[in-house]
Design a protein around this motif. Structure first.
Motif, short mmCIF file in Angstrom:
data_model
loop_
_atom_site.label_atom_id
_atom_site.label_comp_id
_atom_site.label_asym_id
_atom_site.label_seq_id
_atom_site.Cartn_x
_atom_site.Cartn_y
_atom_site.Cartn_z
N PRO A 124 0.80 -1.23 0.00
CA PRO A 124 0.00 0.00 0.00
C PRO A 124 0.83 1.28 0.00
CG PRO A 124 0.13 -0.85 2.22
CD PRO A 124 0.85 -1.83 1.36
N GLU A 125 2.17 1.16 0.10
CA GLU A 125 3.00 2.37 0.10
C GLU A 125 2.85 3.11 -1.23
OE1 GLU A 125 5.03 -0.68 2.75
OE2 GLU A 125 4.04 -0.67 0.80
N PHE A 126 2.73 2.34 -2.31
CA PHE A 126 2.60 2.92 -3.65
C PHE A 126 1.40 2.26 -4.33
CE2 PHE A 126 7.05 3.01 -2.42
CZ PHE A 126 7.33 4.36 -2.56
N ARG A 127 0.31 2.98 -4.35
CA ARG A 127 -0.95 2.42 -4.84
C ARG A 127 -1.13 2.65 -6.34
NH1 ARG A 127 -4.78 1.43 -0.44
NH2 ARG A 127 -3.81 1.92 1.55
N PHE A 128 -2.19 2.06 -6.88
CA PHE A 128 -2.55 2.24 -8.28
C PHE A 128 -2.55 3.72 -8.65
CE2 PHE A 128 -5.86 3.04 -11.47
CZ PHE A 128 -5.48 2.18 -12.48
N PRO A 129 -1.97 4.11 -9.78
CA PRO A 129 -1.41 3.27 -10.84
C PRO A 129 0.11 3.14 -10.80
CG PRO A 129 -1.73 5.47 -11.68
CD PRO A 129 -2.14 5.52 -10.22
N ILE A 130 0.77 3.47 -9.69
CA ILE A 130 2.23 3.50 -9.66
C ILE A 130 2.88 2.17 -10.03
CG2 ILE A 130 4.25 3.82 -8.15
CD1 ILE A 130 2.72 6.09 -6.77
N PRO A 131 2.44 1.02 -9.47
CA PRO A 131 3.06 -0.25 -9.90
C PRO A 131 2.95 -0.47 -11.41
CG PRO A 131 1.82 -0.56 -7.88
CD PRO A 131 1.47 0.81 -8.37
N LEU A 132 1.79 -0.16 -11.99
CA LEU A 132 1.61 -0.30 -13.42
C LEU A 132 2.53 0.65 -14.19
CD1 LEU A 132 0.20 -1.32 -15.98
CD2 LEU A 132 -1.67 0.30 -15.49
N GLN A 133 2.66 1.87 -13.73
CA GLN A 133 3.54 2.83 -14.40
C GLN A 133 4.99 2.37 -14.39
OE1 GLN A 133 2.51 6.31 -12.12
NE2 GLN A 133 0.86 6.92 -13.49
N ASP A 134 5.43 1.77 -13.28
CA ASP A 134 6.78 1.21 -13.23
C ASP A 134 6.96 0.11 -14.27
OD1 ASP A 134 7.56 2.90 -11.18
OD2 ASP A 134 7.38 1.38 -9.61
N CYS A 135 5.96 -0.78 -14.37
CA CYS A 135 6.04 -1.88 -15.33
C CYS A 135 6.04 -1.34 -16.76
CB CYS A 135 4.87 -2.83 -15.13
SG CYS A 135 4.92 -3.73 -13.56
N TYR A 136 5.21 -0.35 -17.02
CA TYR A 136 5.15 0.23 -18.36
C TYR A 136 6.48 0.88 -18.72
CZ TYR A 136 3.48 2.69 -22.48
OH TYR A 136 3.33 3.13 -23.76
N THR A 137 7.08 1.59 -17.78
CA THR A 137 8.37 2.24 -18.02
C THR A 137 9.45 1.21 -18.33
OG1 THR A 137 7.80 4.09 -16.57
CG2 THR A 137 10.14 3.73 -16.99
N ALA A 138 9.45 0.10 -17.59
CA ALA A 138 10.43 -0.96 -17.85
C ALA A 138 10.22 -1.57 -19.23
CB ALA A 138 10.33 -2.03 -16.77
N ALA A 139 8.94 -1.81 -19.59
CA ALA A 139 8.64 -2.38 -20.90
C ALA A 139 9.05 -1.43 -22.02
CB ALA A 139 7.15 -2.70 -21.00
N GLU A 140 8.75 -0.16 -21.85
CA GLU A 140 9.12 0.83 -22.87
C GLU A 140 10.63 0.87 -23.06
OE1 GLU A 140 8.13 5.48 -23.97
OE2 GLU A 140 8.27 4.89 -21.87
N ALA A 141 11.39 0.81 -21.97
CA ALA A 141 12.85 0.82 -22.06
C ALA A 141 13.36 -0.39 -22.82
CB ALA A 141 13.46 0.85 -20.65
N LEU A 142 12.73 -1.54 -22.60
CA LEU A 142 13.15 -2.75 -23.31
C LEU A 142 12.77 -2.69 -24.78
CD1 LEU A 142 14.33 -5.63 -23.21
CD2 LEU A 142 12.04 -6.45 -22.58
N PHE A 143 11.53 -2.32 -25.08
CA PHE A 143 11.06 -2.30 -26.46
C PHE A 143 11.76 -1.22 -27.28
CE2 PHE A 143 7.68 -4.96 -24.93
CZ PHE A 143 7.33 -5.73 -26.03
N CYS A 144 12.17 -0.15 -26.64
CA CYS A 144 12.80 0.96 -27.37
C CYS A 144 14.32 0.90 -27.35
CB CYS A 144 12.29 2.29 -26.81
SG CYS A 144 10.50 2.51 -26.99
N GLY A 145 14.90 -0.19 -26.87
CA GLY A 145 16.34 -0.38 -26.92
C GLY A 145 17.13 0.37 -25.87
N LYS A 146 16.47 0.87 -24.84
CA LYS A 146 17.19 1.60 -23.79
C LYS A 146 17.79 0.66 -22.75
CE LYS A 146 13.75 5.31 -24.21
NZ LYS A 146 12.65 6.00 -23.50
N LEU A 147 17.22 -0.52 -22.61
CA LEU A 147 17.71 -1.48 -21.62
C LEU A 147 18.75 -2.41 -22.23
CD1 LEU A 147 17.59 -2.74 -18.81
CD2 LEU A 147 15.63 -4.09 -19.57
N LEU A 148 18.41 -3.02 -23.34
CA LEU A 148 19.34 -3.89 -24.09
C LEU A 148 19.25 -3.48 -25.56
CD1 LEU A 148 18.49 -7.35 -22.47
CD2 LEU A 148 20.51 -5.94 -22.03
N LYS A 149 20.35 -3.09 -26.14
CA LYS A 149 20.32 -2.46 -27.46
C LYS A 149 20.13 -3.43 -28.61
CE LYS A 149 25.41 -2.42 -27.78
NZ LYS A 149 26.60 -1.55 -27.91
N ASN A 150 20.38 -4.73 -28.38
CA ASN A 150 20.33 -5.69 -29.49
C ASN A 150 19.05 -6.52 -29.54
OD1 ASN A 150 22.95 -4.96 -30.38
ND2 ASN A 150 23.87 -6.30 -28.85
#
Length: 310
Positions: free
Chosen positions: A117-143
């Motif tokens: 409950p420290e970080f309620r909706f939508p913060i967990p989802l926003q974290d997941c979306y940010t991680a996914a965007e970084a992966l899909f857009c080559g910011k996390l792993l470039k290849n």
């Protein structure tokens, strides 16, 4: 399910008035003592969502894959863990992610999103979306190629996976080609007014109870109107056309069974490619039983088959 197993589950499902977030977390943290964790071939990274560093952990299937490190080229599972948006973590899901990497021979990336409950909706989802965007857009792993990424999650992580793809469709930043939802939580009501038979049949004696699900939802929501948001309860989404190819795994004795299967049917009716598989005799959270468990073996076989399909 035999009588002895059912009786044990009845005892373990007893709702104690002493339950608390702190107690629940202490229990799940015991998984950190698992000696097999030292065998993990892994690499830790971080992604920023504003000022917050989202921890992510990469699990490699082999020594050769591990040596490639951040230069890895191949297929990826972006994994969102369960735990009612409240419990569990990258650390406590380490065995499951190791098993998944080994079984699929794909790189598994586990996301340490912030928890309620420290970080309620939508913060967990926003974290997941940010991680996914970084992966899909080559910011996390470039290849990594976007078409080689599958988003996967179990329970609350299945909720976050489904919500993430709905959000990706709306925002247009990226779109996964595949998603895997393992006994996902996609609805907003586990009281007596629930429309699903599985809540009535399986909501009291199979470890995850309807009462506990209501507790989790109350801890996750910031305000009552959140329950009407499709990102909170993906089954509320009115337009589910154009979503990824989907595999949904449900468990026979799970209160979440029917909502997961209903979500799959709605995706099908909207023209998406969907496979829905119910695991007989299984209960919610069975992936924690280990790779030798028959339900886990069956599920990993279904996942591997799904990932190999064109």
């Amino acid at each position: 399910m035999n009588k002895l197993t059912k009786r044990i589950l009845q005892i373990l499902s007893y709702e104690s008035t002493e339950w608390s977030v702190e107690t629940a977390r202490k229990i799940t943290e015991l998984k950190k003592l698992d000696p097999i964790r030292v065998l993990a071939k892994k690499l830790d990274r971080e992604i920023y969502n504003g000022d917050y560093k989202i921890p992510v952990r990469l699990y490699f299937a082999s020594k050769d894959m591990e040596k490639s490190g951040e230069e890895y080229e191949g297929k990826v599972l972006l994994f969102l863990h369960g735990g009612g948006w409240v419990n569990e973590s990258i650390e406590t899901y380490e065995r499951i992610c190791m098993q998944m990497a080994y079984s699929t021979q794909q790189l598994v990336i586990s996301v340490g999103y912030r928890r309620a409950p420290e970080f309620r909706f939508p913060i967990p989802l926003q974290d997941c979306y940010t991680a996914a965007e970084a992966l899909f857009c080559g910011k996390l792993l470039k290849n990594i190629k976007p078409e080689d990424i599958t988003v996967i999650g179990d329970s609350a992580g299945g909720n976050l996976t489904a919500a993430l793809t709905l959000m990706a469709k709306e925002k247009g930043d990226f779109m996964p080609e595949r998603q895997i939802l393992i006994y996902p939580a996609v609805w907003n009501d586990y009281t007596d007014t629930s429309p699903f038979l599985s809540v009535k049949e399986n909501g009291k004696e199979y470890l995850l109870t309807a009462e506990k699900m209501e507790t989790y939802l109350n801890l996750y929501q910031k305000e009552s109107k959140d329950r009407k948001n499709p990102y909170f309860a993906p089954l509320l989404a009115k337009d589910v056309r154009g979503l990824p190819k989907t595999l949904i795994l449900t468990a026979e004795f799970d209160p979440l069974r029917d909502e997961g299967e209903r979500y799959g049917q709605e995706l099908k009716e909207a023209g998406n490619q969907v496979e829905i598989k119910r695991i007989p005799d299984a209960i919610h959270g069975y992936f924690a039983l280990g790779i030798k468990n028959i339900y886990v073996k069956e599920s990993l076989h279904l996942i591997c088959t799904f990932l190999k399909e064109e």
